[in-house]
Design an enzyme around this catalytic site. Structure first.
Site, PDB file in Angstrom:
ATOM      1  N   THR A   1      57.677  62.486  44.205  1.00  0.00           N
ATOM      2  CA  THR A   1      58.402  63.687  45.493  1.00  0.00           C
ATOM      3  C   THR A   1      57.987  65.152  44.888  1.00  0.00           C
ATOM      4  O   THR A   1      57.890  65.846  45.902  1.00  0.00           O
ATOM      5  CB  THR A   1      59.765  63.054  45.544  1.00  0.00           C
ATOM      6  OG1 THR A   1      59.965  61.875  46.380  1.00  0.00           O
ATOM      7  CG2 THR A   1      60.440  64.278  46.322  1.00  0.00           C
TER       8      THR A   1
ATOM      9  N   HIS B   1      54.876  65.682  45.864  1.00  0.00           N
ATOM     10  CA  HIS B   1      54.391  66.004  47.445  1.00  0.00           C
ATOM     11  C   HIS B   1      54.999  67.547  47.767  1.00  0.00           C
ATOM     12  O   HIS B   1      54.341  68.009  48.653  1.00  0.00           O
ATOM     13  CB  HIS B   1      55.436  65.128  48.220  1.00  0.00           C
ATOM     14  CG  HIS B   1      54.618  63.659  48.421  1.00  0.00           C
ATOM     15  ND1 HIS B   1      53.552  63.538  49.233  1.00  0.00           N
ATOM     16  CD2 HIS B   1      54.574  62.571  47.532  1.00  0.00           C
ATOM     17  CE1 HIS B   1      53.126  62.297  49.182  1.00  0.00           C
ATOM     18  NE2 HIS B   1      53.683  61.770  48.087  1.00  0.00           N
TER      19      HIS B   1
END
Length: 341
Positions: free
Chosen positions: A39, A42
């Protein structure tokens, strides 16, 4: 305090930041270890993760440390205790919270996403999110509690039963955790599909019965040779359209295909509805970690789940941008950041 602050796509700055304010129900944690998550990658690449991030924000949601200060209304914790945190703080009052799906909380606070997190020397969090580490659990192991909690939620949705056959695609940290959880759930045979030899070797050590190089080998043929002719669950841990499609192809009749890997928000896959119909497949996904943090920590504390073999390096804050920006570094394994380095 020294902190890694995210200002926007490909813009992460290690700089001095003001100390967090400690509210009456907060504890101040001196961060000892904070894991680098997909995450975080990202977000660094400008994509949406599980929550919206508004720069400037200190990232980092997989962390552990020592309580340095407690708010005046905190009664359950004391200065000096070794703890980890669940980064997703639910309001408890909105419609999703009141209907048993609090991980869709409309007012969720996400430490390391919606508010400042653990890529810093200190982070203040609500006491509700704090969990004590076991006496023999290291800070690095404690930082792995949140990813294990996410994996547990995904595994719960897979409904693996004793005697099932499970294929895991991707031998990164998440895939290696899933291999172990599938074995703990009673799977008779677990296959790991991973092109990197060193990761296959770790997977074999952690309980994978069959380890396959999906690039150089015929995965279906290897599975058949191993007696895995009816795969009940395929867990995709890569987050690419091609591996999701591979998961659907490998799944047996009435199988669950768990799309656990996080793709880019705008990516799509090609699905043949007739194939889904013919096999009567269930396509599932898993969103964060509702109510699984304590179970995850108990598994780590017990020693029944190895969360150390997949850690490649413990590095300092100054190394974080390189780790986030260079896939060749992350290919080595899990990185954990220690602000003390």
């Amino acid at each position: 305090m020294k902190s890694a602050v995210f200002y926007g796509k490909h813009d992460l700055r290690v700089e001095e930041h003001e100390m967090p304010k400690v509210g009456p129900k907060d504890v101040l944690i001196q961060v000892k270890a904070c894991g680098v998550c997909g995450t975080d990658v990202h977000i660094y690449e400008g994509d949406k993760g599980a929550a919206e991030v508004t720069p400037p924000t200190i990232l980092g949601h997989e962390f552990s440390g020592v309580i340095a200060k407690v708010g005046e209304e905190v009664t359950e914790f004391q200065i000096g205790e070794r703890v980890c945190i669940d980064p997703n703080c639910y309001c408890g009052s909105c419609e999703p919270c009141r209907n048993g799906v609090a991980h869709y909380c409309q007012h969720m606070i996400g430490y390391g996403t919606t508010v400042n997190g653990g890529f810093a020397e200190y982070c203040a969090v609500n006491e509700r999110q704090v969990y004590r580490l076991g006496d023999h659990t290291t800070f690095e192991q404690g930082a792995m509690t949140e990813p294990v909690a996410c994996c547990l939620h995904g595994m719960d949705l897979c409904q693996v039963r004793p005697g099932h056959q499970v294929a895991v695609i991707g031998g990164g940290m998440i895939g290696l955790l899933m291999v172990q959880l599938a074995k703990l759930a009673g799977a008779a045979k677990v296959a790991l599909l991973e092109p990197v030899q060193s990761k296959r070797e770790v997977g074999r050590k952690l309980g994978a019965d069959v380890c396959i190089d999906p690039i150089r080998e015929d995965a279906k043929a290897r599975l058949k040779e191993a007696g895995m002719t009816w795969i009940n669950t395929v867990i995709e841990c890569v987050g690419r359209p091609s591996t999701i499609q591979q998961a659907i192809d490998l799944a047996g009749n009435k199988a669950v295909v768990m799309m656990f890997g996080l793709t880019k928000p705008d990516e799509t896959i090609s699905v043949k509805p007739f194939e889904i119909f013919q096999k009567e497949l269930e396509l599932k996904a898993s969103y964060i970690n509702p109510y699984t943090q304590k179970r995850a920590l108990d598994l780590i504390d017990s020693g029944r789940l190895d969360v150390s073999s997949m850690v490649y390096e413990v590095a300092g804050l100054d190394a974080l941008e390189d780790v986030l920006g260079k896939p060749e570094l992350r290919a080595n394994g899990k990185y954990i950041i220690s602000p003390e380095k």
